[in-house]
Structure formats: structure tokens, C-alpha cells
Design an enzyme around this catalytic site. Structure first.
Site, PDB file in Angstrom:
ATOM      1  N   ASN A 122       0.824  -1.229  -0.124  1.00  0.00           N
ATOM      2  CA  ASN A 122       0.075  -0.048  -0.471  1.00  0.00           C
ATOM      3  C   ASN A 122       0.489   1.333   0.354  1.00  0.00           C
ATOM      4  O   ASN A 122       0.444   2.200  -0.706  1.00  0.00           O
ATOM      5  CB  ASN A 122      -1.153  -0.070   0.997  1.00  0.00           C
ATOM      6  N   THR A 167     -14.810  38.151 -32.713  1.00  0.00           N
ATOM      7  CA  THR A 167     -15.760  37.583 -31.622  1.00  0.00           C
ATOM      8  C   THR A 167     -16.893  37.170 -31.599  1.00  0.00           C
ATOM      9  O   THR A 167     -16.831  37.376 -33.119  1.00  0.00           O
ATOM     10  CB  THR A 167     -15.630  39.563 -30.713  1.00  0.00           C
ATOM     11  N   HIS A 168     -17.245  36.650 -30.878  1.00  0.00           N
ATOM     12  CA  HIS A 168     -18.196  35.313 -32.268  1.00  0.00           C
ATOM     13  C   HIS A 168     -17.542  34.678 -33.595  1.00  0.00           C
ATOM     14  O   HIS A 168     -18.555  34.693 -34.768  1.00  0.00           O
ATOM     15  CB  HIS A 168     -19.837  36.288 -32.417  1.00  0.00           C
ATOM     16  N   LYS A 295      -7.016  17.029 -51.621  1.00  0.00           N
ATOM     17  CA  LYS A 295      -7.336  17.442 -50.425  1.00  0.00           C
ATOM     18  C   LYS A 295      -5.648  17.028 -49.602  1.00  0.00           C
ATOM     19  O   LYS A 295      -4.696  16.978 -49.863  1.00  0.00           O
ATOM     20  CB  LYS A 295      -7.873  15.851 -49.589  1.00  0.00           C
ATOM     21  N   ASN A 297      -5.631  17.626 -45.829  1.00  0.00           N
ATOM     22  CA  ASN A 297      -6.463  17.564 -44.225  1.00  0.00           C
ATOM     23  C   ASN A 297      -5.311  17.803 -43.038  1.00  0.00           C
ATOM     24  O   ASN A 297      -4.373  17.397 -42.488  1.00  0.00           O
ATOM     25  CB  ASN A 297      -7.392  16.173 -44.495  1.00  0.00           C
ATOM     26  N   GLU A 302      -7.076  17.661 -36.145  1.00  0.00           N
ATOM     27  CA  GLU A 302      -7.836  17.134 -35.605  1.00  0.00           C
ATOM     28  C   GLU A 302      -8.206  16.038 -34.427  1.00  0.00           C
ATOM     29  O   GLU A 302      -9.174  16.415 -33.038  1.00  0.00           O
ATOM     30  CB  GLU A 302      -9.064  16.732 -36.496  1.00  0.00           C
ATOM     31  N   TYR A 329      -6.735   1.831   2.322  1.00  0.00           N
ATOM     32  CA  TYR A 329      -6.117   1.712   0.794  1.00  0.00           C
ATOM     33  C   TYR A 329      -7.737   0.794   1.409  1.00  0.00           C
ATOM     34  O   TYR A 329      -8.137   0.006   1.477  1.00  0.00           O
ATOM     35  CB  TYR A 329      -5.387   0.694   1.076  1.00  0.00           C
ATOM     36  N   GLN A 334      -6.509   0.537  -7.822  1.00  0.00           N
ATOM     37  CA  GLN A 334      -5.574   0.188  -8.357  1.00  0.00           C
ATOM     38  C   GLN A 334      -5.804   0.161  -9.971  1.00  0.00           C
ATOM     39  O   GLN A 334      -5.296   0.947 -10.900  1.00  0.00           O
ATOM     40  CB  GLN A 334      -6.011  -1.061  -8.551  1.00  0.00           C
ATOM     41  N   LYS A 337      -4.018   3.634 -11.751  1.00  0.00           N
ATOM     42  CA  LYS A 337      -2.599   3.366 -13.126  1.00  0.00           C
ATOM     43  C   LYS A 337      -3.621   3.926 -14.333  1.00  0.00           C
ATOM     44  O   LYS A 337      -2.912   4.552 -14.899  1.00  0.00           O
ATOM     45  CB  LYS A 337      -1.991   2.827 -12.632  1.00  0.00           C
TER      46      LYS A 337
HETATM   47  N1  ARG Z   1      -1.954  -3.313  -6.997  1.00  0.00           N
HETATM   48  C1  ARG Z   1      -2.230  -2.674  -5.867  1.00  0.00           C
HETATM   49  C2  ARG Z   1      -2.211  -1.232  -6.462  1.00  0.00           C
HETATM   50  O1  ARG Z   1      -1.985  -0.515  -7.383  1.00  0.00           O
HETATM   51  C3  ARG Z   1      -0.880  -2.381  -5.385  1.00  0.00           C
HETATM   52  C4  ARG Z   1      -1.366  -2.208  -3.777  1.00  0.00           C
HETATM   53  C5  ARG Z   1      -2.107  -3.454  -3.406  1.00  0.00           C
HETATM   54  N2  ARG Z   1      -2.377  -3.438  -1.925  1.00  0.00           N
HETATM   55  C6  ARG Z   1      -3.147  -4.698  -1.707  1.00  0.00           C
HETATM   56  N3  ARG Z   1      -3.433  -4.335   0.273  1.00  0.00           N
HETATM   57  N4  ARG Z   1      -4.163  -5.709  -1.869  1.00  0.00           N
HETATM   58  O2  ARG Z   1      -3.082  -0.348  -5.967  1.00  0.00           O
END
Ligand code: ARG
Length: 473
Positions: A122, A167-168, A295, A297, A302, A329, A334, A337
Site C-alpha cells: 500500500n 469575437t463570436h 485534399k 487534411n 483534429e 486502501y 488499483q 494507474k
Molecule cells: N497493485 C496494487 C495497486 O495498484 C498494489 C497495492 C495492493 N495492496 C493490497 N493490499 N492488495 O493498488
């Protein structure tokens, strides 16, 4: 993926925490639980965190120097295995942390089993992810600096290129292209500031918070915080392992930055359309059509315009994941990420593409100037002239100029080509001198108030920005 979906104990018991279990996880349990495909990207941070932790454990006497030396050697070997692509990341070991630790135990044996003393995944993941996000903020700030530099070069090239200001999206008053680009330099400077602020606020080290409550071992959290480039240790163990506002804040900065990029992108889309024709993108940043040979583009523009979708979407995802989570936690976190990585990957791409488009574009001075003459863009200059030279109250001048514009419209000419006697028929006090303010060049040159569009102002601002950027680089 789930060929043996639902099978109880389809996999071997987890070697890191399987002690109290009789059977391994179901295949689907492994699939929903494993994050290693995403979080393996944290391997450098994870190794750095483990090095700092091992050195600290030895310094306070929780492990021996010999154990620490063995751990560090093992971590070095893991680094080179990962770099060479020789490291096997296994979903059975869930995440990058347990993959690294398991491999360390393979390599160095007993000392490796001591590394997780006074630490939990954690605080480990919170530390790794903060370091990654801090680096991503720094990377975004650098990329913004490159974009600003490209904008300044084009602002210089177009310091007195007259274009319509809108403007606009209706022609309002003439401005210079340089001034217009400097507006984005300002926005991107604030974005840089936001990444800097976010990085500074997240710079407390969670390591040593352990699972949630701290630890009974005599750890030195200042030492690990310092080794990992943090300002100091996070002060509350529960907050340290359960806060993800640092990632949300970084993505908020990224969302706003992407929004600014998208505005500039939209302008490129408009400016490159034949209806405007103000700029031409280089071949390197244009695409063709598979059916229409003529063309050209602006696909990259975009896609930059679309990028806030991904980035603000990622931010919204994590905000929603965190909402209502009790301390400390929870595995929900999780999910943090994948979206943060995606947001910063998208931002990096958008910044690089935008920088390339800006750097390579050609300014079409003639088309800009011609467009600036449309729409009676110097009508305000005429009103200002009446105020300044004839002492006419502005509201009255506004009305007079309205009639002059209507007369020019009937004749189908710009204001500076309307015969003097026609103007005098509307207001007898108008003299020949008025023509000195009616051209688009005169208009922009007169806008010398601080922050105004006059080419002299623009050149001064460009010089000031270059100094600032050199100072920051
Ligand atoms: N892979 C977990 C995460 O990204 C790591 C922490 C996991 N902790 C646990 N008590 N299961 O959150």
C-alpha cells in the site's frame, strides 16, 4: 483470456501471500485482480523505492549491511533483466511489486525475504505512483516549454502580420498573428504552472506508512523521503496510503492543458481551410485523402482537438473511482494507474504534434491581411478618432460610425475606400485626417496599450518571454 473461466483453484497458490489458502485463485479472479500489465510501467520507481527502503533498513539496524548489499545487487540485476527484456512479468504475481520481490528472492534468497519488513504494497504503490506522476508533470512542463518556444518563433515571424481578430467568430478588429499566438503562450505558461503546483503538492513520501497504521520498526522516513527526491515524509499514514488526489490533480492540469491545445487545434483547422487560408501546415503534418487527390487534411490538429475527450475522461474516471471510498486502501484504487498513464500518454502526443505543427507552419500574410479588411474591422478606429479628435462622446460616435458602415456596405467598399464626402454627409466634422486611422496596419499599430496588439508590443513581449523561458529551462 479466461479459457478456464470460473475454475476454482485454476492457478497455483500465490507464493507471496498464499500461506493461509488451501487453493489458488480462479482464472477470473486472477484476471480481475492482476494489474501487472499496467503497473509494470512503474518498475523503475519500484526498484528505486526498494533500494531506498533497503538502505534505510540497514541504516537503522533492522537488516544487516550484508543483507542490504545482497538486496541492492539483486535489484540491479532485475533492472538489467527488465531493460534487456529478459524479465518475465507474471499475472500470477498480480503486480509489479510482487513480481520484483519474487524475482529478488529467486536471485538472492534469504536477504530478499527481508525486504518487505516495515513496508506494505500500500505504501509501496503510493510511493511509486507519486514518483511516476511527479515525473509525468515535469515531462509535461518541459513539453509545454518546447511548444511555447515554437509559438514564440512563429509569433516573431508574424509580429506585424495583420489578421482579423474575432469575437463570436465574426470579424471584430484587426490584430497581429504574433499577438494571437502570444495568447497561447500565456495559456501554456499557466498550464506549466499548474503542473508545477501539482508536482510540488504531491511531493510527500508515503513510504513507511506501511499497510495503513505505520510500523513498530524504528524506521527513518526522512531518509527514504530524501533518497527518493521527496520534500519529506507524508505526515499521516492513513492519508499516505489512501490519497490519490495527486493523480487527479495532475490529470486536472492535463485536462485544462488539453483544452487549451484543442482551442489552438481548432484554430489550425479553421486557418488551414481554404475559406481562411491563413496558414499552411507542412507536408509532414498534413494528410491526404484516399479518394480526393486535392485534399490536404489537418488530421493531427483534429486529433489534438479531440484529445480532451481521452484526458478529461481519464480524470473523470479516477474522480469517480475515488468518490465515496472509505479509508484507507481499497483495491478500487488499483484503477488509478491505467487512466493516469493514458492521460499523460495522450497529452505527450498532443503536445508533440502541436509543437511540430506550429514549428513547421507557413504564414500566408496576404490571405490574413485580406481577411482583416473584411467586415469593417476598423470601424472602432473611426469611432475612437471621432472621440479623440472631434471630442464626440463615444456613444454618439458609435452611432455615426454605424451609418458610415451602412454607406460603405451600400457601395461595397472598405471603410478606407469610402469617399470623404460620403462620410461628411453623415457627420460634417469628419476630415481627411480620418484616413490615417482606417487602414488595418494603422489600427494594429495604434493598439499600444499594455497587452495590446501593436507590433512593437508584440516584439517586446516575445523578447520578455524568451528571457523567461531561458530562465526556466
Ligand atoms: N497493485 C496494487 C495497486 O495498484 C498494489 C497495492 C495492493 N495492496 C493490497 N493490499 N492488495 O493498488
Amino acid at each position: 483470456m479466461n479459457d478456464d473461466e470460473g475454475d476454482k483453484g485454476a492457478h497455483a497458490k500465490n507464493q507471496m501471500w498464499g500461506g493461509r489458502f488451501a487453493e489458488g485463485p480462479a482464472a477470473v479472479m486472477r484476471d480481475i485482480n492482476a494489474s501487472v500489465d499496467v503497473d509494470r510501467r512503474l518498475w523503475r520507481q519500484d526498484l528505486a523505492g526498494s533500494r531506498a527502503h533497503a538502505q534505510m533498513l540497514a541504516a537503522v539496524g533492522v537488516i544487516t549491511d550484508a543483507d542490504a548489499a545482497a538486496i541492492l545487487a539483486g535489484l540491479d540485476q532485475i533492472a538489467s533483466e527488465i531493460e534487456k527484456g529478459d524479465f518475465h512479468f507474471s499475472a500470477d504475481l498480480e503486480d509489479v511489486h510482487m513480481n520484483v520481490e519474487a524475482r529478488l528472492i529467486d536471485i538472492v534468497g534469504e536477504p530478499g525475504r527481508r525486504l518487505h519488513t516495515a513496508r506494505s504494497r500500500n505504501d509501496q504503490v503510493a510511493t511509486d505512483f507519486r514518483m511516476w506522476t511527479r515525473g509525468a508533470c515535469a515531462g509535461a512542463a518541459d513539453a509545454l516549454g518546447a511548444l511555447q518556444a515554437a509559438l514564440l518563433d512563429q509569433a516573431d515571424a508574424g509580429a506585424d502580420a495583420v489578421m482579423p481578430g474575432y469575437t463570436h467568430l465574426q470579424v471584430a478588429q484587426p490584430v497581429t498573428f504574433g499577438h494571437h499566438l502570444l495568447a497561447y503562450v500565456e495559456m501554456f505558461a499557466r498550464d506549466r504552472g499548474r503542473f508545477g503546483d501539482a508536482a510540488a503538492r504531491m511531493n510527500d513520501c508515503p513510504l513507511g506508512a506501511a499497510a495503513l497504521a505505520g510500523t513498530s520498526f524504528p524506521i527513518d522516513r526522512d531518509m527514504t523521503a530524501k533518497a527518493l527526491g521527496f520534500d519529506g515524509p507524508a505526515r499521516n499514514s492513513l492519508d499516505a496510503v489512501s490519497s490519490r488526489d495527486f493523480a487527479i490533480e495532475a490529470m486536472m492540469a492535463a485536462s485544462l492543458c488539453a483544452t487549451h491545445i484543442s482551442r489552438l487545434a481548432e484554430e489550425l483547422v479553421l486557418w488551414t481551410s481554404p475559406h481562411f487560408g491563413f496558414v499552411t501546415l507542412s507536408d509532414a503534418f498534413s494528410t491526404g485523402s484516399s479518394i480526393m487527390p486535392q485534399k490536404r487534411n489537418p488530421d493531427a490538429a483534429e486529433l489534438c482537438r479531440a484529445m480532451p475527450g481521452r484526458i478529461a475522461g481519464a480524470m473523470t474516471t479516477l474522480l469517480t473511482v475515488m468518490k465515496g471510498l472509505p479509508l484507507a486502501y481499497a483495491k478500487d484504487m488499483q484503477e488509478d494507474k491505467a487512466v493516469t498513464f493514458a492521460a499523460f500518454d495522450a497529452l505527450e502526443l498532443a503536445l508533440a504534434a502541436m509543437t511540430g505543427m506550429i514549428r513547421d507552419l507557413t504564414i500566408n500574410h496576404g490571405a490574413m491581411r485580406a481577411a482583416a479588411e473584411l467586415g469593417y474591422s476598423t470601424a472602432t478606429d473611426l469611432a475612437d478618432w471621432l472621440v479623440r479628435v472631434r471630442g464626440t462622446p463615444f456613444r454618439k460616435a458609435h452611432e455615426i460610425v454605424g451609418a458610415v458602415v451602412a454607406a460603405a456596405e451600400r457601395r461595397g467598399v472598405t471603410l478606407d475606400r469610402l469617399p470623404l464626402d460620403e462620410m461628411q454627409a453623415i457627420d460634417a466634422s469628419i476630415t481627411e485626417d480620418v484616413f490615417s486611422v482606417l487602414s488595418v496596419e494603422a489600427s494594429v499599430a495604434s493598439r499600444t496599450s499594455f497587452g495590446g496588439t501593436a507590433p512593437d508590443n508584440v516584439r517586446k513581449e516575445i523578447a520578455a518571454w524568451r528571457d523567461r523561458l531561458n530562465g526556466e529551462a
